[in-house]
Every structure is written in structure tokens, then in C-alpha cells.
Design a protein around this motif. Structure first.
Motif, PDB file in Angstrom:
ATOM      1  N   PHE A  39       0.805  -1.246   0.126  1.00 23.74           N
ATOM      2  CA  PHE A  39       0.008  -0.031   0.096  1.00 23.74           C
ATOM      3  C   PHE A  39       0.786   1.129  -0.173  1.00 23.74           C
ATOM      4  O   PHE A  39       0.407   2.249  -0.789  1.00 23.74           O
ATOM      5  N   ALA A  40       1.862   1.126   0.897  1.00 24.30           N
ATOM      6  CA  ALA A  40       2.783   2.448   1.011  1.00 24.30           C
ATOM      7  C   ALA A  40       3.840   2.580  -0.256  1.00 24.30           C
ATOM      8  O   ALA A  40       4.018   3.842  -0.539  1.00 24.30           O
ATOM      9  N   THR A  41       3.959   1.683  -1.024  1.00 26.13           N
ATOM     10  CA  THR A  41       4.760   1.611  -2.451  1.00 26.13           C
ATOM     11  C   THR A  41       3.891   1.863  -3.787  1.00 26.13           C
ATOM     12  O   THR A  41       4.534   1.561  -4.780  1.00 26.13           O
ATOM     13  N   GLY A  42       2.496   1.894  -3.587  1.00 26.52           N
ATOM     14  CA  GLY A  42       1.812   1.656  -4.895  1.00 26.52           C
ATOM     15  C   GLY A  42       1.965   0.347  -5.747  1.00 26.52           C
ATOM     16  O   GLY A  42       1.978   0.375  -6.860  1.00 26.52           O
ATOM     17  N   GLU A  43       2.114  -0.678  -5.023  1.00 32.14           N
ATOM     18  CA  GLU A  43       1.981  -1.970  -5.699  1.00 32.14           C
ATOM     19  C   GLU A  43       0.789  -2.737  -5.819  1.00 32.14           C
ATOM     20  O   GLU A  43       0.340  -3.637  -5.019  1.00 32.14           O
ATOM     21  N   VAL A  44      -0.070  -1.999  -6.748  1.00 28.34           N
ATOM     22  CA  VAL A  44      -1.277  -2.476  -7.260  1.00 28.34           C
ATOM     23  C   VAL A  44      -1.293  -3.868  -7.400  1.00 28.34           C
ATOM     24  O   VAL A  44      -2.399  -4.634  -7.118  1.00 28.34           O
ATOM     25  N   ASP A  45      -0.426  -4.527  -8.291  1.00 29.89           N
ATOM     26  CA  ASP A  45      -0.759  -6.035  -8.619  1.00 29.89           C
ATOM     27  C   ASP A  45      -0.448  -6.652  -7.588  1.00 29.89           C
ATOM     28  O   ASP A  45      -1.089  -7.605  -7.435  1.00 29.89           O
ATOM     29  N   TYR A  46       0.510  -6.653  -6.603  1.00 30.57           N
ATOM     30  CA  TYR A  46       0.595  -7.229  -5.468  1.00 30.57           C
ATOM     31  C   TYR A  46      -0.676  -7.346  -4.708  1.00 30.57           C
ATOM     32  O   TYR A  46      -1.159  -8.168  -4.074  1.00 30.57           O
ATOM     33  N   GLY A  80       2.333   2.946  -8.232  1.00 29.77           N
ATOM     34  CA  GLY A  80       3.604   3.565  -8.347  1.00 29.77           C
ATOM     35  C   GLY A  80       3.748   4.984  -7.505  1.00 29.77           C
ATOM     36  O   GLY A  80       4.764   5.435  -7.180  1.00 29.77           O
ATOM     37  N   VAL A  81       2.542   5.426  -6.904  1.00 35.68           N
ATOM     38  CA  VAL A  81       2.671   6.292  -5.803  1.00 35.68           C
ATOM     39  C   VAL A  81       3.289   5.800  -4.529  1.00 35.68           C
ATOM     40  O   VAL A  81       2.720   4.974  -3.950  1.00 35.68           O
ATOM     41  N   VAL A  82       4.410   6.670  -4.159  1.00 35.23           N
ATOM     42  CA  VAL A  82       5.100   5.941  -2.912  1.00 35.23           C
ATOM     43  C   VAL A  82       4.900   6.932  -2.076  1.00 35.23           C
ATOM     44  O   VAL A  82       5.169   8.197  -1.972  1.00 35.23           O
ATOM     45  N   ALA A  83       4.788   6.648  -0.716  1.00 34.45           N
ATOM     46  CA  ALA A  83       4.495   7.271   0.588  1.00 34.45           C
ATOM     47  C   ALA A  83       6.001   7.840   0.778  1.00 34.45           C
ATOM     48  O   ALA A  83       7.019   7.355   0.820  1.00 34.45           O
ATOM     49  N   GLU A  84       5.805   9.385   0.884  1.00 37.93           N
ATOM     50  CA  GLU A  84       7.243   9.958   1.611  1.00 37.93           C
ATOM     51  C   GLU A  84       7.572   9.446   2.862  1.00 37.93           C
ATOM     52  O   GLU A  84       8.806   9.451   2.990  1.00 37.93           O
ATOM     53  N   ILE A 105       2.828  10.078   5.033  1.00 39.56           N
ATOM     54  CA  ILE A 105       2.715  11.210   4.272  1.00 39.56           C
ATOM     55  C   ILE A 105       2.677  10.917   2.840  1.00 39.56           C
ATOM     56  O   ILE A 105       3.508  10.236   2.401  1.00 39.56           O
ATOM     57  N   MET A 106       1.616  11.267   1.958  1.00 38.27           N
ATOM     58  CA  MET A 106       1.549  10.909   0.742  1.00 38.27           C
ATOM     59  C   MET A 106       1.927  12.265  -0.083  1.00 38.27           C
ATOM     60  O   MET A 106       1.196  13.308   0.397  1.00 38.27           O
ATOM     61  N   PRO A 107       2.223  12.103  -1.267  1.00 37.96           N
ATOM     62  CA  PRO A 107       2.570  13.301  -2.097  1.00 37.96           C
ATOM     63  C   PRO A 107       1.006  13.607  -2.837  1.00 37.96           C
ATOM     64  O   PRO A 107       0.214  12.633  -3.074  1.00 37.96           O
TER      65      PRO A 107
END
Length: 151
Positions: A39-46, A80-84, A105-107
Motif C-alpha cells: 500500500f505504501a509503495t503503490g504495488e497495485v498488482d501485489y 507507483g505512488v510511494v509514501a514520503e 505522508i502522501m504526495p
């Protein structure tokens, strides 16, 4: 698996365990941490690969989604959106349930950052302990450090 408690020669209690039981899984925390990382690294497929076809996804106070396809579509903008910053405060596992509490913290698209506090409650499938059958997500937007300093 059954557990019998005897009182003399008489059975006082019978406990039957069906399916997977996190209490005896030494890797339960590792599995839950890996999902949190996804969730924190945007791994949608996982994430999509670890949810049931008939998953129930509850965003408390907002939306309820039914089924893998609906959840995957909702997650797609996260790809692909990664938490700061991503911090886990607590992970609690018992039976086929897991609770993860933390902050992130999310961008944002405008270059700003948003601070959130979250608590996710996972229910795993009894027949496959890696598959999420249900998730209830509590997400609270917190004031930024700058906003908090102004108050």
C-alpha cells in the motif's frame, strides 16, 4: 484440528479450529507487513493478487466496494505512488484477523504533501491465509506540520 479439555473422564470443552489460524503462524506479522508495504509503495498488482474475487472493501464513512475488479479499479490511481513517509505503530494478529495502525505522508498532484493516520482491519480467507476476504479502512487526514504550528 480439535482441542479437548477434560474434567476427570468427562469432556468439558471441545474447541475446533477451521482453516488457517494466525495464532500459530510465525510469519503472520511478516505477511501483514508485506501487504502494508504494498500500500505504501503503490504495488497495485501485489495487492490485487492477494484479495479474494468476492472481497468486501469498506472505507469507513465513505465507500463500500464489492469484488476484486472494483477494488483494483479504485487502487489503479495509486499505482507507483510511494509514501514520503510510512510508519507502522501497531500490528495485531489473531485468528484470521489483522489490524495495522500507523501514519503516512502522501504526495499530492500539486506537489504538496498530506499527512494521514490510518487503521486497517484485515480479515483473511480461512482456506488461504494470504488472501484478504474483507478490509475495513479508517483514514483520517491530519493537519500538516505548518498548519499545526499556526494553531
Amino acid at each position: 484440528m480439535e482441542h479437548f479439555r477434560f474434567e476427570g473422564s468427562r469432556i468439558e470443552e471441545i474447541v475446533v479450529y477451521f482453516g488457517f489460524d494466525f495464532r500459530v503462524d510465525p510469519f503472520a506479522d511478516v505477511k501483514v507487513k508485506r501487504l502494508s508495504k504494498a500500500f505504501a509503495t503503490g504495488e497495485v498488482d501485489y495487492i490485487a493478487g492477494n484479495i479474494a474475487k468476492d472481497v468486501q472493501w469498506h472505507f469507513v464513512g465513505e465507500a463500500e466496494l464489492q469484488g476484486r475488479e472494483a477494488v483494483t479499479n479504485m487502487l489503479e490511481p495509486m499505482r507507483g505512488v510511494v509514501a514520503e513517509e510510512y510508519r507502522t505503530k501497531n500490528i495485531i494478529t489473531a485468528g484470521n484477523k489483522a489490524v495495522v495502525e500507523g501514519t503516512m505522508i502522501m504526495p499530492e498532484e500539486n506537489g504538496q504533501e498530506k499527512l494521514y493516520s490510518f487503521c486497517d482491519i484485515y480479515t483473511f480467507d480461512h482456506t488461504d491465509s494470504n488472501i484478504i476476504k474483507e478490509l475495513s479502512a479508517y483514514l483520517i487526514e491530519l493537519p500538516s506540520k505548518e498548519e499545526a504550528n499556526k494553531q
